[in-house]
Write a protein that holds these residues in place. Structure first.
Motif, PDB file in Angstrom:
ATOM      1  N   LYS A 182      76.731  69.214 101.984  1.00 46.28           N
ATOM      2  CA  LYS A 182      78.160  69.503 101.793  1.00 46.28           C
ATOM      3  C   LYS A 182      78.673  68.858 100.505  1.00 46.28           C
ATOM      4  O   LYS A 182      79.470  69.442  99.770  1.00 46.28           O
ATOM      5  N   HIS A 272      80.989  64.066  99.955  1.00 43.98           N
ATOM      6  CA  HIS A 272      81.330  64.777 101.202  1.00 43.98           C
ATOM      7  C   HIS A 272      82.411  64.009 101.965  1.00 43.98           C
ATOM      8  O   HIS A 272      83.406  64.590 102.429  1.00 43.98           O
ATOM      9  N   ASP A 276      85.638  66.192 102.417  1.00 46.01           N
ATOM     10  CA  ASP A 276      85.690  66.828 103.737  1.00 46.01           C
ATOM     11  C   ASP A 276      86.391  65.944 104.769  1.00 46.01           C
ATOM     12  O   ASP A 276      86.946  66.437 105.746  1.00 46.01           O
TER      13      ASP A 276
END
Length: 435
Positions: A182, A272, A276
């Motif tokens: 990610k 990430h 995120d």
């Protein structure tokens, strides 16, 4: 398999921790968080004594481009701001925070991959304080912001982890492969590239399986390549040459000069988390290892925790513990005290025994040429050391001392035990001071 020139084969000693899952370290009663943890401009503190802070509160800010914010790793109260121990600079300004035991956290704002533009991605990474987690600590948003004239063709994800003893990246690739990918996706978007190569050494085949099985998105040409076990395979210039055949120019050239950006797997994981999850970089994985530690471990450690706290959580020192190193045995830095804080670039705490540390008398160079054959940059270390000893910096510069990556290969192979890296580091420092 692809090879770079030079290098040495080393006993890896990774068996001490490679099978051990990452554990959360105990949260310390207080932390000391230095205001410089990256290459570039140091931060200015933005808190005062007696201020209350939470996990993720910004305590150090840098408004310059080559800088990254620093955050509190615990909730509590600012005790004092002073100079104290630093694993790289010996001593530096930092912030003491006393833990209030509440574990309160700032509210973290998540980013949307589809709607975030390139500028927003880079800014969020800078604000989250993400820097290179492989040890160099270069601000990540800077590497993701190449000038317009530098077209980036490929993003290399560095999972080589070639330093002996260290297994923090190895465990991360086994335990968090999806999160690493990610982070890769965010980085690729920031760079505008559609190709990424993951580099893994041949002795980490479990990681090869784990990472290959967990590629969970389309739109990016991803290759996973196996590299031979050779030190310093994970060095930026060496991994670029091994994977692409391109050479980063001598004399201060950068990977972006050959259309490449290299990021460590730990940095991908941090990106990430920053985007995120909205989580700033205030903890990292640290391998606490060596024969001088009773129970070697891989720990998830809050930034600012002392080496002493980490070692005590691993059962403490053995009776024959002799030397403590921040990082690995080849490029790590020996510490004079265990009261040193973990910073963003602390990949390992290595405790060596007296048997491990060979202090041998320096002798005269016998002109064997081993240092030249082992140098991955193709320098002549003994010649350069001679120039620097005679304070002839102009000649040292002409023979490219500035290109030395301080990997330690020349020291390792020298039968005369000449501290070549010491002299080359000293010469580079003198040249920087002359500017």
């Amino acid at each position: 398999m692809s090879y770079f020139r030079g290098g040495v084969h080393l006993k890896t000693n990774k068996e001490l921790t490679r099978s051990l899952q990452i554990k959360n370290a105990q949260i310390p009663s207080k932390v000391f968080i230095p205001l410089v943890q990256h290459m570039g401009v140091p931060c200015e503190n933005v808190v005062q004594v007696a201020d209350s802070v939470k996990k993720g509160t910004t305590i150090g800010r840098c408004d310059k481009f080559v800088g990254a914010s620093i955050h509190s790793s615990i909730s509590g109260k600012v005790l004092k701001i002073e100079k104290w121990n630093h694993p790289v600079f010996d001593c530096y300004d930092g912030v003491w925070i006393e833990n209030d035991g509440k574990e309160e956290s700032e509210k973290f704002e998540k980013s949307n991959f589809q709607t975030s533009d390139v500028h927003t991605i880079r800014k969020r990474i800078q604000q989250a304080g993400v820097v290179g987690m492989g040890g160099a600590g270069f601000p990540t948003h800077v590497k993701l912001s190449p000038p317009h004239e530098k077209k980036i063709e490929v993003l290399i994800i560095n999972g080589a982890e070639c330093e002996p003893y260290i297994t923090s990246d190895y465990r991360l690739m086994l335990e968090n492969p999806k999160q690493i990918w990610k982070g890769v996706r965010w980085m690729a978007k920031a760079l505008g590239v559609n190709k990424a190569i993951l580099a893994i050494e041949d002795d980490k085949k479990e990681c090869l399986d784990s990472m290959s099985k967990n590629i969970s998105f389309d739109g990016l040409d991803i290759q996973v390549k196996v590299l031979p076990v050779m030190y310093p395979q994970g060095a930026e210039k060496q991994v670029i040459f091994a994977l692409t055949g391109k050479e980063v120019p001598s004399g201060g050239g950068l990977p972006m000069d050959v259309g490449v950006v290299v990021q460590n797997v730990g940095t991908c994981f941090a990106v990430h988390q920053a985007l995120d999850e909205g989580k700033p970089l205030y903890e990292r994985i640290v391998t606490v290892t060596g024969k001088g530690v009773k129970n070697p471990s891989n720990l998830r450690v809050r930034i600012g925790t002392t080496f002493k706290d980490c070692i005590e959580q691993c059962g403490g020192l053995t009776e024959d513990a002799y030397s403590i190193v921040s990082g690995g045995p080849m490029m790590g830095i020996a510490q004079h005290t265990m009261d040193t804080p973990v910073i963003k670039g602390t990949s390992a705490i290595l405790v060596l025994t007296k048997e491990d540390v060979h202090q041998q008398e320096e002798m005269r160079c016998i002109r064997c040429g081993r240092c030249i054959r082992s140098c991955p940059i193709m320098l002549s270390p003994t010649l350069l050391a001679g120039f620097i000893k005679k304070e002839n910096l102009d000649l040292a510069k002409r023979y490219n001392v500035i290109d030395c990556i301080e990997c330690g290969c020349c020291d390792f192979v020298c039968p005369s035990h000449i501290p070549l890296v010491h002299w080359l580091k000293f010469g580079k420092m003198l040249l920087r001071d002359k500017k």
